[in-house]
Design a protein around this motif. Structure first.
Motif, PDB file in Angstrom:
ATOM      1  N   TYR A   1      -8.361  -7.861  -4.597  1.00  0.00           N
ATOM      2  CA  TYR A   1      -7.478  -6.962  -5.355  1.00  0.00           C
ATOM      3  C   TYR A   1      -8.290  -5.831  -5.968  1.00  0.00           C
ATOM      4  O   TYR A   1      -7.864  -4.691  -6.014  1.00  0.00           O
ATOM      5  CB  TYR A   1      -6.786  -7.696  -6.509  1.00  0.00           C
ATOM      6  N   ASN A   2      -9.431  -6.224  -6.502  1.00  0.00           N
ATOM      7  CA  ASN A   2     -10.216  -5.247  -7.241  1.00  0.00           C
ATOM      8  C   ASN A   2     -11.024  -4.307  -6.336  1.00  0.00           C
ATOM      9  O   ASN A   2     -11.232  -3.149  -6.661  1.00  0.00           O
ATOM     10  CB  ASN A   2     -11.153  -5.980  -8.200  1.00  0.00           C
ATOM     11  N   ASP A   3     -11.470  -4.849  -5.192  1.00  0.00           N
ATOM     12  CA  ASP A   3     -12.378  -4.060  -4.354  1.00  0.00           C
ATOM     13  C   ASP A   3     -11.674  -3.129  -3.381  1.00  0.00           C
ATOM     14  O   ASP A   3     -12.285  -2.211  -2.851  1.00  0.00           O
ATOM     15  CB  ASP A   3     -13.276  -4.996  -3.524  1.00  0.00           C
ATOM     16  N   HIS A   4     -10.420  -3.411  -3.065  1.00  0.00           N
ATOM     17  CA  HIS A   4      -9.744  -2.614  -2.035  1.00  0.00           C
ATOM     18  C   HIS A   4      -8.528  -1.890  -2.596  1.00  0.00           C
ATOM     19  O   HIS A   4      -7.844  -2.402  -3.477  1.00  0.00           O
ATOM     20  CB  HIS A   4      -9.319  -3.497  -0.872  1.00  0.00           C
ATOM     21  N   ARG A   5      -8.303  -0.738  -2.038  1.00  0.00           N
ATOM     22  CA  ARG A   5      -7.151   0.036  -2.501  1.00  0.00           C
ATOM     23  C   ARG A   5      -5.838  -0.591  -2.014  1.00  0.00           C
ATOM     24  O   ARG A   5      -4.874  -0.710  -2.751  1.00  0.00           O
ATOM     25  CB  ARG A   5      -7.295   1.474  -1.991  1.00  0.00           C
ATOM     26  N   PHE A   6      -5.809  -0.976  -0.736  1.00  0.00           N
ATOM     27  CA  PHE A   6      -4.600  -1.583  -0.191  1.00  0.00           C
ATOM     28  C   PHE A   6      -4.886  -3.033   0.204  1.00  0.00           C
ATOM     29  O   PHE A   6      -5.790  -3.296   0.994  1.00  0.00           O
ATOM     30  CB  PHE A   6      -4.124  -0.827   1.056  1.00  0.00           C
ATOM     31  N   ASN A   7      -4.097  -3.926  -0.332  1.00  0.00           N
ATOM     32  CA  ASN A   7      -4.288  -5.350  -0.060  1.00  0.00           C
ATOM     33  C   ASN A   7      -3.040  -5.979   0.488  1.00  0.00           C
ATOM     34  O   ASN A   7      -1.942  -5.712  -0.014  1.00  0.00           O
ATOM     35  CB  ASN A   7      -4.576  -6.092  -1.365  1.00  0.00           C
ATOM     36  N   ILE A   8      -3.209  -6.863   1.459  1.00  0.00           N
ATOM     37  CA  ILE A   8      -2.079  -7.695   1.889  1.00  0.00           C
ATOM     38  C   ILE A   8      -2.612  -9.119   1.975  1.00  0.00           C
ATOM     39  O   ILE A   8      -3.695  -9.354   2.509  1.00  0.00           O
ATOM     40  CB  ILE A   8      -1.434  -7.194   3.205  1.00  0.00           C
ATOM     41  N   ASN A   9      -1.866 -10.054   1.394  1.00  0.00           N
ATOM     42  CA  ASN A   9      -2.349 -11.431   1.345  1.00  0.00           C
ATOM     43  C   ASN A   9      -1.303 -12.371   1.882  1.00  0.00           C
ATOM     44  O   ASN A   9      -0.125 -12.218   1.587  1.00  0.00           O
ATOM     45  CB  ASN A   9      -2.607 -11.874  -0.088  1.00  0.00           C
ATOM     46  N   MET A  10      -1.789 -13.340   2.612  1.00  0.00           N
ATOM     47  CA  MET A  10      -0.881 -14.349   3.112  1.00  0.00           C
ATOM     48  C   MET A  10      -1.383 -15.671   2.551  1.00  0.00           C
ATOM     49  O   MET A  10      -2.478 -16.109   2.884  1.00  0.00           O
ATOM     50  CB  MET A  10      -0.918 -14.344   4.631  1.00  0.00           C
ATOM     51  N   LEU A  11      -0.613 -16.247   1.654  1.00  0.00           N
ATOM     52  CA  LEU A  11      -1.045 -17.494   1.014  1.00  0.00           C
ATOM     53  C   LEU A  11       0.051 -18.533   1.074  1.00  0.00           C
ATOM     54  O   LEU A  11       1.237 -18.190   1.139  1.00  0.00           O
ATOM     55  CB  LEU A  11      -1.403 -17.233  -0.451  1.00  0.00           C
ATOM     56  N   PRO A  12      -0.360 -19.814   1.046  1.00  0.00           N
ATOM     57  CA  PRO A  12       0.639 -20.877   1.108  1.00  0.00           C
ATOM     58  C   PRO A  12       1.541 -20.912  -0.126  1.00  0.00           C
ATOM     59  O   PRO A  12       1.231 -20.292  -1.142  1.00  0.00           O
ATOM     60  CB  PRO A  12      -0.199 -22.160   1.154  1.00  0.00           C
TER      61      PRO A  12
ATOM     62  N   GLY B   1      -5.488   0.704   6.909  1.00  0.00           N
ATOM     63  CA  GLY B   1      -6.209   0.831   5.638  1.00  0.00           C
ATOM     64  C   GLY B   1      -6.050  -0.379   4.728  1.00  0.00           C
ATOM     65  O   GLY B   1      -6.590  -0.413   3.627  1.00  0.00           O
ATOM     66  N   PHE B   2      -5.295  -1.400   5.185  1.00  0.00           N
ATOM     67  CA  PHE B   2      -5.084  -2.590   4.360  1.00  0.00           C
ATOM     68  C   PHE B   2      -6.167  -3.635   4.583  1.00  0.00           C
ATOM     69  O   PHE B   2      -6.603  -3.859   5.718  1.00  0.00           O
ATOM     70  CB  PHE B   2      -3.728  -3.227   4.686  1.00  0.00           C
ATOM     71  N   PHE B   3      -6.553  -4.279   3.489  1.00  0.00           N
ATOM     72  CA  PHE B   3      -7.457  -5.409   3.593  1.00  0.00           C
ATOM     73  C   PHE B   3      -6.592  -6.667   3.611  1.00  0.00           C
ATOM     74  O   PHE B   3      -5.795  -6.898   2.704  1.00  0.00           O
ATOM     75  CB  PHE B   3      -8.410  -5.440   2.390  1.00  0.00           C
ATOM     76  N   GLY B   4      -6.709  -7.469   4.647  1.00  0.00           N
ATOM     77  CA  GLY B   4      -5.888  -8.670   4.778  1.00  0.00           C
ATOM     78  C   GLY B   4      -6.651  -9.900   4.307  1.00  0.00           C
ATOM     79  O   GLY B   4      -7.792 -10.111   4.711  1.00  0.00           O
ATOM     80  N   TYR B   5      -6.015 -10.685   3.449  1.00  0.00           N
ATOM     81  CA  TYR B   5      -6.668 -11.910   2.986  1.00  0.00           C
ATOM     82  C   TYR B   5      -5.731 -13.086   3.221  1.00  0.00           C
ATOM     83  O   TYR B   5      -4.549 -13.040   2.894  1.00  0.00           O
ATOM     84  CB  TYR B   5      -7.008 -11.797   1.490  1.00  0.00           C
ATOM     85  N   ILE B   6      -6.270 -14.147   3.820  1.00  0.00           N
ATOM     86  CA  ILE B   6      -5.448 -15.331   4.078  1.00  0.00           C
ATOM     87  C   ILE B   6      -6.179 -16.551   3.525  1.00  0.00           C
ATOM     88  O   ILE B   6      -7.407 -16.635   3.605  1.00  0.00           O
ATOM     89  CB  ILE B   6      -5.159 -15.486   5.598  1.00  0.00           C
ATOM     90  N   SER B   7      -5.444 -17.452   2.913  1.00  0.00           N
ATOM     91  CA  SER B   7      -6.094 -18.708   2.520  1.00  0.00           C
ATOM     92  C   SER B   7      -5.265 -19.849   3.087  1.00  0.00           C
ATOM     93  O   SER B   7      -4.067 -19.685   3.351  1.00  0.00           O
ATOM     94  CB  SER B   7      -6.221 -18.805   1.002  1.00  0.00           C
ATOM     95  N   HIS B   8      -5.923 -20.980   3.301  1.00  0.00           N
ATOM     96  CA  HIS B   8      -5.228 -22.109   3.913  1.00  0.00           C
ATOM     97  C   HIS B   8      -4.938 -23.195   2.887  1.00  0.00           C
ATOM     98  O   HIS B   8      -5.593 -23.270   1.854  1.00  0.00           O
ATOM     99  CB  HIS B   8      -6.040 -22.641   5.086  1.00  0.00           C
ATOM    100  N   TRP B   9      -3.972 -24.002   3.205  1.00  0.00           N
ATOM    101  CA  TRP B   9      -3.525 -25.006   2.230  1.00  0.00           C
ATOM    102  C   TRP B   9      -4.651 -25.918   1.767  1.00  0.00           C
ATOM    103  O   TRP B   9      -4.703 -26.304   0.601  1.00  0.00           O
ATOM    104  CB  TRP B   9      -2.354 -25.815   2.800  1.00  0.00           C
ATOM    105  N   ASN B  10      -5.586 -26.258   2.671  1.00  0.00           N
ATOM    106  CA  ASN B  10      -6.610 -27.235   2.267  1.00  0.00           C
ATOM    107  C   ASN B  10      -7.695 -26.644   1.372  1.00  0.00           C
ATOM    108  O   ASN B  10      -8.599 -27.340   0.936  1.00  0.00           O
ATOM    109  CB  ASN B  10      -7.210 -27.929   3.495  1.00  0.00           C
ATOM    110  N   GLU B  11      -7.593 -25.337   1.072  1.00  0.00           N
ATOM    111  CA  GLU B  11      -8.532 -24.755   0.114  1.00  0.00           C
ATOM    112  C   GLU B  11      -8.108 -25.078  -1.319  1.00  0.00           C
ATOM    113  O   GLU B  11      -8.857 -24.878  -2.262  1.00  0.00           O
ATOM    114  CB  GLU B  11      -8.613 -23.234   0.315  1.00  0.00           C
TER     115      GLU B  11
END
Ligand SMILES: Nc1ncnc2c1ncn2[C@@H]1O[C@H](COP(=O)(O)OP(=O)(O)OP(=O)(O)O)[C@@H](O)[C@H]1O
Ligand SMILES: [Mg+2]
Length: 527
Positions: A70-81, A239-249
């Motif tokens: 969130y802090n490092d990128h201007r455009f963020n897209i996140n896919m989280l459980p 220009g979006f930074f994509g971040y994904i996390s998985h359930w087992n994290e």
């Protein structure tokens, strides 16, 4: 500390304050533009835990990474459980951002009114528990807006086509964006994009839903990280930074938890809501796990607008099926070509401004091409058309054109006993014949007996859903390619009665496929 009229603990704006040295040191640590947000959240951001109640936020490892993005990128897209702390992290970051960056307009857009309120409620909860030497005073403090003395404000709105219009936004936060209805999401995104282009930041968060909505499009582009020279970039082509996390994290989630959860909600939902896989949400004709696996291939050749996926060969037979349309810019006319007995889709054509004579000519060209390349004179080509409504006009054109001028054999459905309709060539689609053919398409694809090569057809299948007692395209989508493939299966099922090769293979497929009734209510009209 001041208590506002509605009994809420806030700090008044522009008051004279006294700070201790320790207070100032703490404040400075929170102000750091690089990691001040993390210091603030770890030390002053309180959350409500479902079991433990009020606790100081201690981010899990994946949340630290999420917040950093969130802090490092201007455009963020996140896919989280589901239930992974998406809203919590956003609330903390937005509160910090507003209090430690002057003159910012932060827009929180959520897909429902309650969603927007939930984020604001968390922001308020944390704000009210934050000590005075850290927090900023507020000028305005109500359900939908918090305005701070430093000129920053947080505004929450339900996502509509008009959300944020006319506002100059410094930070846009969209919660559960994949669940905003597709047309609204599209309209919203089109109207908000220019605002962001002038310097704003954006954070889009969601659990995935359909794989063709605006959220999915932005996500997919965020994953296209190779530039024209083949170098991998940090952000995607949009220009979006994509971040994904998985359930087992998540520290509380292990295999045992997964087993119980799958038992509760089923594998498909688990994969979408916790595995963050793009699976189709509606009840599609084809099982969504199967649809997710289907990728299609690039055509080996384009002949005009006809896409060829495999070269015809004399050792096989070919079914060429035309589903005509008016050709006036509305629905597409479509042709599908299936190889028999391999049941591989070898070619496809689709167009919405080719008039009926042109459609018949394309059909002829395809049949001619197969006949020429196979040097069979057309003896291995079987073609047909749908004869309902517009199809009648296609029959007239075929008649004028001369049936014998189209290589191959024109297949028609047999007349049923007791059926009074005057014999017409081609195939008539009724409610029941469509349902039967849909069932066949489903089982053939799911059991890998029919190979679909076309990406556009796969895309249509993802939007081909149960509606009432039948199947059709979702609003805004097409199903012409699907209709043509269904027609080709009906042609094959007629051919099996007189072609021993088709009989053997088609019946074999049918025997192997356990005909479980997957369909909606089957209304028999008159057979
Ligand atoms: N780091 C953490 N430590 C302890 N509890 C946490 C942490 N992060 C989130 N929670 C708690 O987990 C629960 C779910 O958090 P939250 O509602 O933010 O998740 P979400 O991903 O937005 O969920 P949903 O998918 O339902 O929108 C909340 O009760 C929240 O307080
Ligand atoms: Mg949430």
């Amino acid at each position: 500390m001041t208590k506002s009229l509605d009994g809420v603990l806030i700090k008044k704006a522009n008051q004279k304050e006294t700070f201790t040295t320790e207070h100032i040191e703490e404040l400075l640590l929170c102000t750091d533009p690089n990691d001040g947000y993390l210091y603030f959240m770890k030390n002053y951001f309180y959350i409500q835990h479902p079991v433990k109640g009020k606790i100081l936020f201690e981010p899990y490892e994946y949340q630290v990474k999420l917040l950093k993005s969130y802090n490092d990128h201007r455009f963020n897209i996140n896919m989280l459980p589901r239930q992974s702390g998406k809203t919590t992290c956003a609330a903390g970051y937005l509160l910090w951002y507003a209090m430690f960056n002057p003159d910012q307009t932060i827009l929180v857009a959520a897909h429902k009114y309650t969603g927007a309120q939930e984020i604001m409620q968390r922001i308020r909860y944390a704000y009210e528990l934050c000590p005075n030497h850290i927090r900023a005073g507020v000028v305005n403090y109500n359900k939908g807006t918090i305005e701070f003395e430093n000129g920053s404000r947080i505004v929450s709105q339900t996502t509509t086509g008009n959300t944020g219009r006319g506002m100059s936004i410094s930070l846009l936060y969209c919660d559960e964006f994949a669940f905003v209805p597709p047309n609204i999401a599209e309209e919203f995104w089109t109207s908000i994009s220019p605002t962001l282009a002038t310097g704003g930041k954006a954070i889009i968060t969601s659990t995935p839903n359909s794989d063709e909505d605006t959220f999915a499009t932005i996500w997919k582009q965020s994953q296209q990280k190779f530039d024209e020279y083949g170098n991998e970039q940090d952000v995607g082509s949009n220009g979006f930074f994509g971040y994904i996390s998985h359930w087992n994290e998540h520290p509380d989630r292990d295999d045992e938890w997964m087993r119980v959860e799958i038992g509760r909600i089923g594998e498909e939902r688990f994969r979408r809501e916790y595995g963050c896989e793009f699976l189709v949400y509606d009840e599609t004709l084809i099982n969504s796990l199967k649809l997710a696996e289907m990728t299609g291939i690039t055509p080996i050749m384009n002949m005009g607008q006809t896409r060829w996926y495999k070269k015809p060969s004399p050792e096989y037979n070919y079914v060429v099926a035309l589903d005509p349309s008016m050709g006036t810019g509305g629905d597409n006319a479509a042709i599908q070509v299936i190889e028999i007995p391999t049941y591989i889709q070898v070619a496809e054509w689709q167009h919405n401004i080719t008039a009926i004579p042109g459609q018949v000519r394309i059909l002829k060209d395809i049949c001619q091409y197969i006949a020429d390349i196979c040097k069979t004179g057309g003896s291995n080509v079987y073609w047909s058309v749908e004869n309902n409504n517009i199809g009648e006009a296609a029959l007239l054109v075929i008649n004028d054109f001369g049936e014998e001028n189209i290589p191959g054999l024109f297949i028609s459905e047999p007349i049923r006993k007791g059926h009074v309709r005057k014999f017409r060539k081609g195939f008539n689609t009724t409610h029941s014949s469509k349902i039967t053919a849909c069932a066949r398409l489903k089982t053939m694809i799911e059991n890998n007996h029919l190979t679909i090569n076309s990406k556009p057809l796969i895309s249509e299948l993802k939007n081909f859903i149960a509606t009432g007692s039948s199947f059709k395209a979702k609003p805004g989508s097409n199903d012409d390619l699907v209709s043509a493939i269904i027609l080709s299966l009906r042609v094959i099922s007629v051919m099996k009665d007189w072609d021993p090769n088709v009989y053997k293979t088609f019946n074999q497929i049918q025997a192997e496929e356990d005909y479980e009734p997957p369909m909606p209510i089957f209304v028999t009209s008159y057979f």
